[in-house]
Design an enzyme around this catalytic site. Structure first.
Site, mmCIF file in Angstrom:
data_model
loop_
_atom_site.group_PDB
_atom_site.id
_atom_site.type_symbol
_atom_site.label_atom_id
_atom_site.label_comp_id
_atom_site.label_asym_id
_atom_site.label_seq_id
_atom_site.Cartn_x
_atom_site.Cartn_y
_atom_site.Cartn_z
ATOM 1 N N HIS A 25 2.278 -1.823 -0.316
ATOM 2 C CA HIS A 25 3.354 -0.997 -0.878
ATOM 3 C C HIS A 25 4.376 -1.869 -1.599
ATOM 4 O O HIS A 25 4.830 -1.545 -2.696
ATOM 5 C CB HIS A 25 4.046 -0.201 0.236
ATOM 6 C CG HIS A 25 3.369 1.093 0.560
ATOM 7 N ND1 HIS A 25 3.923 2.307 0.239
ATOM 8 C CD2 HIS A 25 2.189 1.360 1.162
ATOM 9 C CE1 HIS A 25 3.107 3.278 0.631
ATOM 10 N NE2 HIS A 25 2.051 2.724 1.210
ATOM 11 N N GLY A 41 -2.287 9.836 -2.521
ATOM 12 C CA GLY A 41 -1.605 9.327 -3.704
ATOM 13 C C GLY A 41 -0.159 9.766 -3.782
ATOM 14 O O GLY A 41 0.501 9.578 -4.808
#
Length: 400
Positions: A271, A234
């Site tokens: 992303h 994360g």
């Protein structure tokens, strides 16, 4: 102008009734929050919530002098009983201005979601902006005349609202930003404080009274941050959150493109989809050059791929080349990057990997990469005001 936050939570409050989640289980005592409602100079109440009279009394105020009650968003569930002596609650149409007998001027600000924001100006000229839950201002297409003294809104749920206000100068360096409408998707305790501080915002307990226009202690946003962690920990999400309230960010992708590798393309796509649309992407390993130039904040993701490129350039994987000058060349390139981090005037968040805590690599080249990345991480961390280690999605502060 004096503002008292009778509540700072989501419309259902925090903890939510009958919710078994961990965030609700820990939202007790000072971390419990009633639905957000604002009392301004004891004359204007923004949002009528259950228990408003008792909340005001606990904060040392009375609703007896309130001359106007305005609602910002549709209220689900049973109707809230109107306390005696309070005027009927209503909403001001978008764009219209309401002047109160107390001298306050209220302008309804259109939102991009159901609800109405309110800009409140005091007789002395202080200005605050209050935004409803899950909403951001719409139609911000021109420069603000001057920044607000105070902005109160859903910073966790809609960080782009702060970014939009910053883009037009409505939020400036001295604007105090207070996060409200806090729900169980917000991290508890120190993690919430850290996330908000990265946005130049803060949260306060229910019942807090603020003086609008008084010089605020604006959270000090670290200029250089290093975020490290293992695979899928994360760390990239944590890094992105630190810049999501800024209107313009340059995302420096050091991995580049890999022809014929659909799995890598899928990673890059995920992303890109997660990042705000206003961010600009630079696919390059010339990070030192970007750090040395003026411009908006940088997010560098990641140093491990940058190091892979640096080792490729000097052929550091081969033992003979390593001994014959590869090591010296790599040290010089790393030193250049570290010096650029030290001297940069830009805000920068750098992401890297922790690879030295697992199995020892089976090859000389693998062990060399592990060692060099450890050295690079330590050198960059020494130049950063804040260093975070992300484990299982939880950020642990190592420095700052």
């Amino acid at each position: 102008m004096e503002l008292t936050l009778l509540g700072t939570g989501a419309p259902d409050g925090l903890p939510r009734p009958s919710c078994p989640c961990a965030a609700c289980a820990t939202a007790r005592g000072p971390w419990a929050r009633a639905a957000t409602a604002l009392l301004i100079d004891d004359a204007l109440l923004l949002d009528l919530t259950p228990g408003a009279v008792f909340a005001a009394a606990r904060a040392g105020h009375s609703l007896g002098a309130v001359r106007q009650v305005l609602l910002t968003h549709p209220h689900d569930g049973p109707a809230v009983e109107l306390p005696p002596a309070l005027p009927p609650a209503g909403r001001v149409p978008d764009g219209q201005v309401l002047t109160l007998i107390s001298g306050h001027r209220v302008r309804a600000v259109p939102m991009d979601a159901p609800g109405t924001g309110y800009e409140v100006s005091s007789p002395d000229g202080e200005r605050l902006l209050y935004l409803p839950p899950g909403a951001a201002p719409a139609g911000l297409d021109r420069r603000a005349e001057r920044p607000y003294d105070l902005v109160v809104g859903d910073v966790v749920g809609r960080p782009d609202a702060v970014a939009r206000l910053r883009a037009v100068g409505a939020v400036g360096p001295a604007t105090e930003v207070i996060a409200v409408h806090l729900d169980h998707d917000a991290p508890p305790g120190a993690a919430l404080d850290r996330r908000l501080a990265a946005a130049g915002a803060r949260a306060v307990p229910d019942g807090t009274t603020l003086v609008v226009g008084e010089y605020p202690v604006v959270p000090d946003v670290p200029r250089r941050v290093l975020v490290t962690g293992g695979a899928r920990s994360g760390k990239s999400v944590e890094a992105e959150r630190r810049l999501e309230t800024f209107p313009e960010v340059v995302y420096v992708a050091t991995g580049g493109r890999r022809e014929g590798d659909p799995e890598w393309a899928a990673r890059v796509g995920l992303h890109r989809e997660r990042r705000p649309g206003a961010w600009r992407t630079e696919e390059t390993c010339e990070v030192a050059e970007l750090l040395g130039a003026d411009g908006p904040p940088l997010l560098v993701d990641c140093l491990s791929l940058w190091l892979t490129d640096a080792m490729d350039r000097v052929d550091a994987w081969e033992d003979a080349r390593w001994r014959e000058g590869g090591e010296k060349a790599l040290r010089a390139r790393v030193a250049e990057l570290v010096a650029a981090v030290r001297g940069t005037r830009r805000q920068v968040v750098l992401v890297t990997n922790e690879v030295g805590a697992g199995v020892v690599p089976a090859t000389v080249a693998g062990r060399r990469f592990r060692d060099e990345l450890g050295r690079l991480n330590a050198a960059v961390a020494a130049e950063c005001e804040e260093v975070l280690l992300v484990v299982a999605g939880q950020a642990v502060v190592l420095r700052g």
